[in-house]
Design an enzyme around this catalytic site. Sequence first.
Site, PDB file in Angstrom:
ATOM      1  N   LYS A 138      -0.208  12.387   0.716  1.00 50.87           N
ATOM      2  CA  LYS A 138      -0.364  13.349  -0.368  1.00 50.87           C
ATOM      3  C   LYS A 138      -0.657  12.617  -1.672  1.00 50.87           C
ATOM      4  CE  LYS A 138       2.611  12.618  -2.925  1.00 50.87           C
ATOM      5  NZ  LYS A 138       3.145  11.420  -3.635  1.00 50.87           N
ATOM      6  N   TYR A 223       5.316  17.751  -5.439  1.00 46.27           N
ATOM      7  CA  TYR A 223       6.505  18.149  -4.657  1.00 46.27           C
ATOM      8  C   TYR A 223       7.053  19.489  -5.144  1.00 46.27           C
ATOM      9  CZ  TYR A 223       6.752  13.587  -2.387  1.00 46.27           C
ATOM     10  OH  TYR A 223       6.475  12.472  -1.628  1.00 46.27           O
TER      11      TYR A 223
HETATM   12  P1  NDP Z   1       0.736   0.864  -2.920  1.00 43.84           P
HETATM   13  O1  NDP Z   1       0.006   0.446  -4.147  1.00 43.84           O
HETATM   14  O2  NDP Z   1       2.056   0.248  -2.657  1.00 43.84           O
HETATM   15  O3  NDP Z   1      -0.168   0.605  -1.630  1.00 43.84           O
HETATM   16  C1  NDP Z   1      -1.476   1.068  -1.524  1.00 43.84           C
HETATM   17  C2  NDP Z   1      -2.265   0.134  -0.604  1.00 43.84           C
HETATM   18  O4  NDP Z   1      -3.594   0.641  -0.524  1.00 43.84           O
HETATM   19  C3  NDP Z   1      -2.418  -1.281  -1.136  1.00 43.84           C
HETATM   20  O5  NDP Z   1      -1.343  -2.116  -0.798  1.00 43.84           O
HETATM   21  C4  NDP Z   1      -3.699  -1.724  -0.457  1.00 43.84           C
HETATM   22  O6  NDP Z   1      -3.413  -2.152   0.875  1.00 43.84           O
HETATM   23  C5  NDP Z   1      -4.496  -0.436  -0.318  1.00 43.84           C
HETATM   24  N1  NDP Z   1      -5.594  -0.376  -1.298  1.00 43.84           N
HETATM   25  C6  NDP Z   1      -6.912  -0.241  -0.978  1.00 43.84           C
HETATM   26  N2  NDP Z   1      -7.667  -0.222  -2.087  1.00 43.84           N
HETATM   27  C7  NDP Z   1      -6.822  -0.343  -3.124  1.00 43.84           C
HETATM   28  C8  NDP Z   1      -7.010  -0.376  -4.540  1.00 43.84           C
HETATM   29  N3  NDP Z   1      -8.236  -0.260  -5.089  1.00 43.84           N
HETATM   30  N4  NDP Z   1      -5.940  -0.519  -5.329  1.00 43.84           N
HETATM   31  C9  NDP Z   1      -4.696  -0.616  -4.809  1.00 43.84           C
HETATM   32  N5  NDP Z   1      -4.446  -0.576  -3.469  1.00 43.84           N
HETATM   33  C10 NDP Z   1      -5.514  -0.444  -2.631  1.00 43.84           C
HETATM   34  O7  NDP Z   1       0.858   2.453  -2.995  1.00 43.84           O
HETATM   35  P2  NDP Z   1       1.870   3.364  -2.185  1.00 43.84           P
HETATM   36  O8  NDP Z   1       2.025   2.837  -0.830  1.00 43.84           O
HETATM   37  O9  NDP Z   1       3.081   3.581  -2.995  1.00 43.84           O
HETATM   38  O10 NDP Z   1       1.080   4.773  -2.171  1.00 43.84           O
HETATM   39  C11 NDP Z   1      -0.023   4.987  -1.301  1.00 43.84           C
HETATM   40  C12 NDP Z   1      -0.198   6.484  -1.050  1.00 43.84           C
HETATM   41  O11 NDP Z   1       0.969   6.986  -0.441  1.00 43.84           O
HETATM   42  C13 NDP Z   1      -0.431   7.340  -2.281  1.00 43.84           C
HETATM   43  O12 NDP Z   1      -1.374   8.336  -2.004  1.00 43.84           O
HETATM   44  C14 NDP Z   1       0.914   7.956  -2.579  1.00 43.84           C
HETATM   45  O13 NDP Z   1       0.824   9.213  -3.220  1.00 43.84           O
HETATM   46  C15 NDP Z   1       1.463   8.110  -1.172  1.00 43.84           C
HETATM   47  N6  NDP Z   1       2.941   8.051  -1.136  1.00 43.84           N
HETATM   48  C16 NDP Z   1       3.596   9.020  -0.430  1.00 43.84           C
HETATM   49  C17 NDP Z   1       4.952   9.017  -0.351  1.00 43.84           C
HETATM   50  C18 NDP Z   1       5.661  10.057   0.444  1.00 43.84           C
HETATM   51  O14 NDP Z   1       6.888  10.111   0.388  1.00 43.84           O
HETATM   52  N7  NDP Z   1       4.970  10.876   1.214  1.00 43.84           N
HETATM   53  C19 NDP Z   1       5.752   8.011  -1.043  1.00 43.84           C
HETATM   54  C20 NDP Z   1       4.969   6.988  -1.698  1.00 43.84           C
HETATM   55  C21 NDP Z   1       3.610   7.038  -1.742  1.00 43.84           C
HETATM   56  P3  NDP Z   1      -4.188  -3.356   1.558  1.00 43.84           P
HETATM   57  O15 NDP Z   1      -3.838  -4.565   0.750  1.00 43.84           O
HETATM   58  O16 NDP Z   1      -3.643  -3.357   2.922  1.00 43.84           O
HETATM   59  O17 NDP Z   1      -5.664  -3.031   1.508  1.00 43.84           O
END
Ligand code: NDP
Length: 372
Positions: A138, A223
Site C-alpha cells: 500500500k 490506514y
Molecule cells: P525501504 O526504503 O526500507 O525499502 C524499499 C526498497 O525498495 C529499497 O530497499 C530498495 O530495495 C527498493 N528500491 C528500488 N528503487 C528504489 C529507490 N529509487 N529508492 C529507494 N528504494 C528503492 O521502504 P519500506 O520497506 O519501508 O517501504 C516499501 C513499501 O512498503 C512502501 O510502499 C510502503 O508504503 C510499504 N510499507 C508497508 C507497510 C505495511 O505495514 N503494510 C509497512 C512499511 C512499509 P533493493 O535495494 O533491494 O532494490
Amino acid sequence: MNSRRHFLHKLSASLIALPAFSGRELNEIQLLNEKAYEGPVLRVAILGLGSYGTRVADAMKTCTRAKLVGAVSGTPSKIKDWQTKYGIPEKNCYNYENFDQIKNNPDIDAVYIITPNSLHAPFAIRTAKAGKHVICEKPMALNAKEGMTMIAACKAANVKLLVGYRVHFEPKTLEIIRMRNEGELGKVMFFQGLCGFRIGDPSQWRLNKALAGGGSMMDIGIYAINGSRYLVGEEPVWVTAQETKTDPVKFKEGVDETITFQLGFPSGVIASCLSTYSMNNLDRFYLNCEKGWAEMQPSTGYGPIKARTNKGELTHTHVTHQTVQMDEMSDIILGGKQPLVPVDGEEGLKDLKIIDAIFMAVKTGKKESLSL
Ligand code: NDP
C-alpha cells in the site's frame, strides 16, 4: 483441515506469541506443521529488499501455505545476504534489468512488490506481463488512474492482484467487524481515525514527491481511510479536507505534513480523521454506535493490537500479521478464497480514489463527491 493439522496449525500460530519455547522447539513444531500440511503452497519472490521486505521475509518463515523462494533487488549484496539468510537459490534471483526473465521460471507463482510507491505500478505491470500473480504494498499506486492501469494489466494477463492490507486478517479487527455485522453494536454513528508519527531523515524517499506521491497521507493516512471503510462497513460518498504545514522545507510542495479530513457515508455516518508526519503515538480507531462502541489503540501497528468494546477487552491471541496475511493470500490466489474484507486491486483503487479526492478537497476547499 483435519483436526490434527488444525491443532498443529493453531499450536504453531500461538508459539509465535510464546517466547517460552526455544528456537529449536519452535523449528521442530514448524517442521511437523509443514509435514502435516499437504495442500498447495504459494511460491513468492519479494521485489525490493528494504525494511518492510525484510519484515515480510522473516514473517514468512512460519507460513504454512506460502513460501519465500525468490528475491528481486537493485542491490547485489542484498541478494547474496538473502540467499544465505532465507535459503533462496541463485536461479530465483533477479535484478531490475533482467527481472522480466522471471516469466521463464516455473518455480515462482507470485511477486510481492515492496518498493517506494512510484515503482508499484511499473513493477506490477511487468510482473503481470511475466504471467505471475501480483501482491503489492500500500498505497497500491500513486493515484487512481495508475491503479486502474494495474488492474487492467492483471486482468489482461489473467493473474490476481492483491494489496498488502495485513490488518484485514487481524483477529481483533475481524471480531469488531463481526460484532457490527451481527448488530451487537447497533447502528454505526461515527468513526474517528488518528494515524501518524514524527518522520525523521528529511532525505528519505517518503518525503520525495516523485517517489512517494505525497507525504503522510500516502503512507499512514491511508490506514484511517481504509479503517473507516472496513469498520463503518460502507463506502464514503463525500470528503472534505484541510492541510496544515509547519515545516515547508522538510515537507515540500506536494508532500503533506498534516491533513485532517472528514468522510460522509450514505447512512449518515461521519468519519473524522487525522493523517500526520509530525506527531507521535497516533494509531487509534474509535467507532461509536447506537448500542455500543469499539476502540482500537494501537489499531494498525505491527501489534499486538489492543481493542476493547463496551462489553470489555478483546483477548484474541496476537499473530504475526504478515505470516497470516501471506497464508491467507495463498488461499485467495491458489484456492479462490474470499476474505471477509477484500484485499484485491479494486479495494486498493477505492483508497486511491479517496486520496485523490482528499488532495483535491485541500486545493478547492470544497466538499468533493466520491463515486466508488
Ligand atoms: P525501504 O526504503 O526500507 O525499502 C524499499 C526498497 O525498495 C529499497 O530497499 C530498495 O530495495 C527498493 N528500491 C528500488 N528503487 C528504489 C529507490 N529509487 N529508492 C529507494 N528504494 C528503492 O521502504 P519500506 O520497506 O519501508 O517501504 C516499501 C513499501 O512498503 C512502501 O510502499 C510502503 O508504503 C510499504 N510499507 C508497508 C507497510 C505495511 O505495514 N503494510 C509497512 C512499511 C512499509 P533493493 O535495494 O533491494 O532494490
